[in-house]
Motif scaffolding. Sequence first.
Motif, mmCIF file in Angstrom:
data_model
loop_
_atom_site.group_PDB
_atom_site.id
_atom_site.type_symbol
_atom_site.label_atom_id
_atom_site.label_comp_id
_atom_site.label_asym_id
_atom_site.label_seq_id
_atom_site.Cartn_x
_atom_site.Cartn_y
_atom_site.Cartn_z
ATOM 1 N N GLU A 100 71.943 15.070 -68.903
ATOM 2 C CA GLU A 100 70.640 14.422 -69.103
ATOM 3 C C GLU A 100 70.097 13.948 -67.757
ATOM 4 O OE1 GLU A 100 69.095 14.334 -71.917
ATOM 5 O OE2 GLU A 100 70.701 14.838 -73.322
ATOM 6 N N LEU A 148 64.674 19.550 -70.686
ATOM 7 C CA LEU A 148 63.705 18.459 -70.720
ATOM 8 C C LEU A 148 63.309 18.022 -69.315
ATOM 9 C CD1 LEU A 148 62.221 16.420 -72.572
ATOM 10 C CD2 LEU A 148 64.156 14.907 -72.257
ATOM 11 N N ALA A 179 60.364 15.873 -68.985
ATOM 12 C CA ALA A 179 59.232 14.983 -69.274
ATOM 13 C C ALA A 179 59.383 13.610 -68.619
ATOM 14 C CB ALA A 179 59.080 14.817 -70.786
ATOM 15 N N THR A 180 60.497 13.409 -67.908
ATOM 16 C CA THR A 180 60.713 12.104 -67.298
ATOM 17 C C THR A 180 59.771 11.905 -66.115
ATOM 18 O OG1 THR A 180 62.487 13.053 -65.981
ATOM 19 C CG2 THR A 180 63.130 11.894 -67.989
ATOM 20 N N GLY A 185 60.130 7.390 -77.937
ATOM 21 C CA GLY A 185 58.803 7.974 -77.920
ATOM 22 C C GLY A 185 57.635 7.016 -77.725
ATOM 23 N N VAL A 195 60.331 11.667 -76.311
ATOM 24 C CA VAL A 195 61.461 11.401 -75.407
ATOM 25 C C VAL A 195 62.106 10.059 -75.761
ATOM 26 C CG1 VAL A 195 62.187 11.038 -73.012
ATOM 27 C CG2 VAL A 195 60.392 12.694 -73.533
ATOM 28 N N THR A 196 63.420 10.078 -75.924
ATOM 29 C CA THR A 196 64.167 8.847 -76.170
ATOM 30 C C THR A 196 64.815 8.416 -74.860
ATOM 31 O OG1 THR A 196 64.592 9.406 -78.469
ATOM 32 C CG2 THR A 196 66.068 7.784 -77.459
ATOM 33 N N VAL A 197 64.600 7.161 -74.492
ATOM 34 C CA VAL A 197 65.152 6.621 -73.249
ATOM 35 C C VAL A 197 66.066 5.441 -73.571
ATOM 36 C CG1 VAL A 197 64.607 5.546 -71.021
ATOM 37 C CG2 VAL A 197 63.069 7.270 -71.968
#
Length: 203
Positions: free
Chosen positions: A100, A124, A126-127, A180, A186-188
């Motif tokens: 990740e 992914l 999208a960060t 999100g 996105v899960t942070v």
Amino acid sequence: GTAMGRSGTVLKAFKLLDAISRKGGRASLSDLATTMGMPKPTVHRLLGSLLAFDFVERFEDGSYGLGIGLIRLGLGAQKVTPVVRIARPSLERAAREFGETFFAVGARGGRLFVLDKVEGTGVLRATPNVGEEVAVENTASGRLYLGLAADQVNAGLTGEKVESDAVKRAVKRGYDINEGEWLTGVTVVAAPVMVQGELVGCI
């Protein structure tokens, strides 16, 4: 009068760099003159000064782009951030092990920013990027800062209401999750980095 004139020139130079950045990192002289609302000779003179320090570069087609000198400055600024120096090996190891993307978030001038980032192996992307501002109200890092060091993020608040229960919950469990709320889909997960009881950043 001369001090004001000098600071005005510096301000114009910064605005010029910002204009190039907003145009995707590359623009023509006439395009920049139009954007800045300034005569071409003035913009050309400013570009000349920026070229001397490699803050801009000139391409074969005559257009101008952001230069390597800015990267040098940026890396210099990043190096003086202790949390970046200390966290980097851990970010790299975690990104390798979990696949990740991991990033360090910290407060600067009352606002939150991404200070460092190590891309994961997943698709992914999208960060946020290094240097991007992080919203205080609707992020996991923001809630941790509000609960543990609210004075450090006073300038980053936009007036949106933050649930005090959500802040208390984040502090109590020692980490927070953002599903999100900030970046769609996105899960942070954010955890605080504490040094001698003081919050110095979030991973």
